[in-house]
Design a protein around this motif. Sequence first.
Motif, mmCIF file in Angstrom:
data_model
loop_
_atom_site.group_PDB
_atom_site.id
_atom_site.type_symbol
_atom_site.label_atom_id
_atom_site.label_comp_id
_atom_site.label_asym_id
_atom_site.label_seq_id
_atom_site.Cartn_x
_atom_site.Cartn_y
_atom_site.Cartn_z
ATOM 1 N N LEU A 195 38.797 43.593 38.823
ATOM 2 C CA LEU A 195 39.433 42.696 37.861
ATOM 3 C C LEU A 195 38.387 41.832 37.163
ATOM 4 C CD1 LEU A 195 42.546 41.639 39.969
ATOM 5 C CD2 LEU A 195 42.516 43.167 37.993
ATOM 6 N N LYS A 196 38.584 41.625 35.880
ATOM 7 C CA LYS A 196 37.601 40.895 35.063
ATOM 8 C C LYS A 196 38.017 39.425 34.983
ATOM 9 C CE LYS A 196 36.902 45.129 32.371
ATOM 10 N NZ LYS A 196 37.811 45.937 33.238
ATOM 11 N N ASN A 197 37.417 38.618 35.835
ATOM 12 C CA ASN A 197 37.760 37.190 35.855
ATOM 13 C C ASN A 197 36.616 36.302 35.373
ATOM 14 O OD1 ASN A 197 36.227 37.705 38.237
ATOM 15 N ND2 ASN A 197 37.013 35.815 39.146
ATOM 16 N N ARG A 198 35.417 36.854 35.229
ATOM 17 C CA ARG A 198 34.275 36.068 34.784
ATOM 18 C C ARG A 198 33.574 36.772 33.632
ATOM 19 N NH1 ARG A 198 33.705 31.002 36.723
ATOM 20 N NH2 ARG A 198 31.435 31.200 36.442
ATOM 21 N N THR A 199 32.911 35.966 32.791
ATOM 22 C CA THR A 199 32.143 36.564 31.707
ATOM 23 C C THR A 199 30.975 37.373 32.275
ATOM 24 O OG1 THR A 199 30.809 34.544 31.567
ATOM 25 C CG2 THR A 199 32.725 34.721 30.103
ATOM 26 N N ALA A 200 30.399 38.229 31.433
ATOM 27 C CA ALA A 200 29.336 39.120 31.903
ATOM 28 C C ALA A 200 28.157 38.347 32.481
ATOM 29 C CB ALA A 200 28.875 40.029 30.761
ATOM 30 N N ASP A 201 27.866 37.174 31.910
ATOM 31 C CA ASP A 201 26.737 36.397 32.435
ATOM 32 C C ASP A 201 27.164 35.446 33.548
ATOM 33 O OD1 ASP A 201 28.216 34.537 31.069
ATOM 34 O OD2 ASP A 201 26.696 34.106 29.549
ATOM 35 N N ASP A 202 28.423 35.521 33.918
ATOM 36 C CA ASP A 202 28.980 34.732 35.021
ATOM 37 C C ASP A 202 28.896 33.221 34.765
ATOM 38 O OD1 ASP A 202 30.308 34.550 37.450
ATOM 39 O OD2 ASP A 202 28.463 34.283 38.584
ATOM 40 N N LYS A 203 28.839 32.828 33.476
ATOM 41 C CA LYS A 203 28.743 31.397 33.183
ATOM 42 C C LYS A 203 30.106 30.756 32.958
ATOM 43 C CE LYS A 203 24.048 31.424 31.272
ATOM 44 N NZ LYS A 203 23.198 31.168 30.079
ATOM 45 N N ASP A 204 31.130 31.555 32.792
ATOM 46 C CA ASP A 204 32.443 30.973 32.538
ATOM 47 C C ASP A 204 33.533 31.946 33.001
ATOM 48 O OD1 ASP A 204 34.403 29.233 31.732
ATOM 49 O OD2 ASP A 204 33.991 29.397 29.576
ATOM 50 N N PHE A 205 34.716 31.418 33.102
ATOM 51 C CA PHE A 205 35.880 32.262 33.368
ATOM 52 C C PHE A 205 36.212 33.086 32.128
ATOM 53 C CE2 PHE A 205 36.730 28.670 36.306
ATOM 54 C CZ PHE A 205 36.885 29.385 37.482
ATOM 55 N N ILE A 206 36.955 34.120 32.330
ATOM 56 C CA ILE A 206 37.655 34.780 31.225
ATOM 57 C C ILE A 206 39.050 34.168 31.184
ATOM 58 C CG2 ILE A 206 38.617 36.955 30.375
ATOM 59 C CD1 ILE A 206 36.260 38.374 31.669
ATOM 60 N N TYR A 207 39.463 33.742 30.000
ATOM 61 C CA TYR A 207 40.731 33.015 29.857
ATOM 62 C C TYR A 207 41.818 33.956 29.354
ATOM 63 C CZ TYR A 207 37.764 28.970 30.457
ATOM 64 O OH TYR A 207 36.874 28.043 30.973
ATOM 65 N N TYR A 208 42.956 33.940 30.038
ATOM 66 C CA TYR A 208 44.067 34.838 29.694
ATOM 67 C C TYR A 208 45.267 34.029 29.228
ATOM 68 C CZ TYR A 208 41.471 38.598 31.963
ATOM 69 O OH TYR A 208 40.521 39.532 32.288
ATOM 70 N N ASN A 209 45.961 34.568 28.242
ATOM 71 C CA ASN A 209 47.148 33.879 27.722
ATOM 72 C C ASN A 209 48.292 33.892 28.727
ATOM 73 O OD1 ASN A 209 45.999 33.280 25.217
ATOM 74 N ND2 ASN A 209 46.538 35.292 24.417
ATOM 75 N N ASN A 210 48.418 34.993 29.451
ATOM 76 C CA ASN A 210 49.524 35.153 30.403
ATOM 77 C C ASN A 210 48.969 35.574 31.763
ATOM 78 O OD1 ASN A 210 51.840 34.890 28.440
ATOM 79 N ND2 ASN A 210 50.725 36.627 27.531
ATOM 80 N N LEU A 211 49.734 35.255 32.785
ATOM 81 C CA LEU A 211 49.290 35.559 34.148
ATOM 82 C C LEU A 211 49.066 37.052 34.370
ATOM 83 C CD1 LEU A 211 51.588 33.111 36.130
ATOM 84 C CD2 LEU A 211 49.089 33.160 36.263
ATOM 85 N N SER A 212 49.880 37.863 33.726
ATOM 86 C CA SER A 212 49.776 39.309 33.995
ATOM 87 C C SER A 212 48.717 39.993 33.140
ATOM 88 C CB SER A 212 51.143 39.977 33.748
ATOM 89 O OG SER A 212 51.533 39.824 32.404
ATOM 90 N N ASP A 213 48.109 39.258 32.206
ATOM 91 C CA ASP A 213 47.191 39.920 31.269
ATOM 92 C C ASP A 213 45.970 40.521 31.955
ATOM 93 O OD1 ASP A 213 48.911 39.272 29.283
ATOM 94 O OD2 ASP A 213 47.649 37.728 28.355
ATOM 95 N N ILE A 214 45.516 39.939 33.041
ATOM 96 C CA ILE A 214 44.329 40.455 33.718
ATOM 97 C C ILE A 214 44.589 41.847 34.312
ATOM 98 C CG2 ILE A 214 44.853 39.404 35.957
ATOM 99 C CD1 ILE A 214 41.868 38.813 36.272
ATOM 100 N N PHE A 215 45.858 42.165 34.466
ATOM 101 C CA PHE A 215 46.221 43.476 35.040
ATOM 102 C C PHE A 215 46.608 44.490 33.957
ATOM 103 C CE2 PHE A 215 47.419 40.030 37.899
ATOM 104 C CZ PHE A 215 46.689 40.365 39.023
ATOM 105 N N ALA A 216 46.458 44.106 32.709
ATOM 106 C CA ALA A 216 46.868 44.999 31.613
ATOM 107 C C ALA A 216 46.060 46.288 31.650
ATOM 108 C CB ALA A 216 46.680 44.288 30.283
ATOM 109 N N ASN A 217 46.721 47.361 31.296
ATOM 110 C CA ASN A 217 46.080 48.684 31.203
ATOM 111 C C ASN A 217 45.551 49.188 32.538
ATOM 112 O OD1 ASN A 217 46.477 48.859 28.348
ATOM 113 N ND2 ASN A 217 44.793 47.397 28.105
ATOM 114 N N LYS A 218 46.185 48.739 33.610
ATOM 115 C CA LYS A 218 45.828 49.283 34.927
ATOM 116 C C LYS A 218 46.748 50.453 35.259
ATOM 117 C CE LYS A 218 43.886 47.111 38.191
ATOM 118 N NZ LYS A 218 42.615 47.231 38.936
ATOM 119 N N ASP A 219 46.287 51.290 36.151
ATOM 120 C CA ASP A 219 47.060 52.366 36.763
ATOM 121 C C ASP A 219 48.472 51.849 37.094
ATOM 122 O OD1 ASP A 219 48.154 54.145 38.662
ATOM 123 O OD2 ASP A 219 46.182 54.657 39.462
#
Length: 615
Positions: free
Chosen positions: A347-371
């Motif tokens: 799951l993608k929760n941090r930016t590539a350089d690990d300096k910040d979170f990745i911000y999602y509009n909705n709780l389920s967005d981090i799981f989008a396009n998963k199996d």
Amino acid sequence: MKRIHSYILAAALALSTSACKEDWLERQPPNIILENQVWNDVTLITGLLANYYDRLPAHSQPDIGWQEYAAYDEATWSGNDDARNNIISYPFDRWRLWDYGLIRDINLALENIQTYGTTLTAPQKTQFSAELRFLRAYQYFELVKRMGGVPLVTQQLIYDFSGDPSPLQQPRAKEEAVYDFIASELDAIKNDLGNTGSNTRANKFTAMALKSRAMLYAASIAKYNNLMAAPITLPGGEVGIPASRANEYYTKALEASKEIINSGSYSLYRANPNLGENFFDAITKKINNQEVIMAKDFLTAKDKRHSFSYDNIARNIREDNLSSSNVTPALNLVEAYEYLDGSSGELKNRTADDKDFIYYNNLSDIFANKDARLYGTVIYPGTSFKGAEVQIQAGVMVWNGSTYQTIESNTLGAVHTDGRLLTGSSGPQRSQTEVSNTGFYLRKYIDPTPLSSTRGIRSDLWWVRFRLGEILLNASEAALELGQTADALTYVNRLRERAGFPANSLKTLTIQRLQNERRVELAFEDHRVWDLKRWRIAHEIWNGSPSNPNTTMYALYPYRVIRPGDPARDGKYVFVKMVAPRFRAPRLFQLGNYYSSIDQTVINNNPKIVRNPFH
């Protein structure tokens, strides 16, 4: 004259007494069913078979041992103790099974149906005998996969009261001999089983499903045990199968699988256009479901029910005020589900350089396009069950100008000072019991029927023993091992396509890729630990090292961001990965766990029994 009358009276009394004794001895006992009554009555025989089906062993299923789902790497335990989160090492008797009670009853039944079944037709005797032999083969498979070779007893052992028990003391058969027995029995009886179309009693394809699985186990042990630096064997062959037999077993597994796949009798469940819901339905729907080959059924109307939903339903939608949320999926499993573009499921929760979170509009967005199988297996943040939101939010993160302050509440459903939700009514929470500690809940095998998670009603959702999804994976693995890669890809891609992947999404295949396919397709279906054992990788994946991420169970905590003046971040959701707060001891599987220890009482009673290695 008086003497003559006395003689007549005495004779009459004697005749009367004799007649009474004769009638008394011929009376049928009112509370005992005799052998000739059982074995000439189809209904009674069927009832006996139901008892034998019900006694088939399983390690973890909704009515028996389901707590063990939290003992490996699919889930953690969020119930009222930490036992399954704190397994220092798996004990050597953990998977022990030495139950010959069912085998004895089946052997006796096979003999009695021939002896007493005088009014049964020959086809009836043949079919019932075939079904009994299927059940015996099933029991022997459960024994050999836990213990290695066991005594092969196929008829009654009767003590002759001579004082010498040695005729009853049978030695262990070779491990390969038990698998050979299972295969030969299933081949011998498959065409006699009848029960066409049944998915609760054995038929021809059920026999082939058992053979497919059993032969795959034998093949894997023959190959991978002998690839170990020190193969686990015993001099008499009670443990260990020669490598030279691997291809023979893979071939048998593939042939049995093909017999099912090519029969046209079964198909993958595809009735629901929502792919995640469809995968859930594939396991749980009892009607018009051609995927299920054999299931252990339950029925509320007959008071045959289980409490799996009562004990494991998500906290804020439970229908009873006691128990819920015990088995909660781990992030380890969630991340095993790939994205539909074929990329890693991490799951993608941090930016590539690990300096910040990745911000999602909705709780389920981090799981989008998963199996889509993830949705069908796990309730994750932003999703619902029974038409109600499962409210999963750990807390809020408040920006103080330079960093975030994390705020959580011990009160489920608590509201923050800004008037919006602080902590979800289903948590997660770090230390509270009966609420998820991982940020996830079970969906697979949780009954969506109203009141099914109450103590008074409970659930009659069935337990699937064999389904086409597994058979396709068995076929794929056997084909891959035999060098038939194109066929292997065809089989596994059928399952992936149903889960939302493009057609022919896999172009190449390795055993490691298939191992992950089995993990995600068959999660919470009592396959994971047995698969790792037969591949001989359980001691590597669960090696007890705290630095090995596979030994530790992880959680995912979602937070709402409070950062006024920053519209790109304020009100969005971020996710924190962490070791599951109540997880205590890294998983440790030792070489002595590949075959369970044999109870000392068994060895005392039968000195011909050889101990398993490392015990």
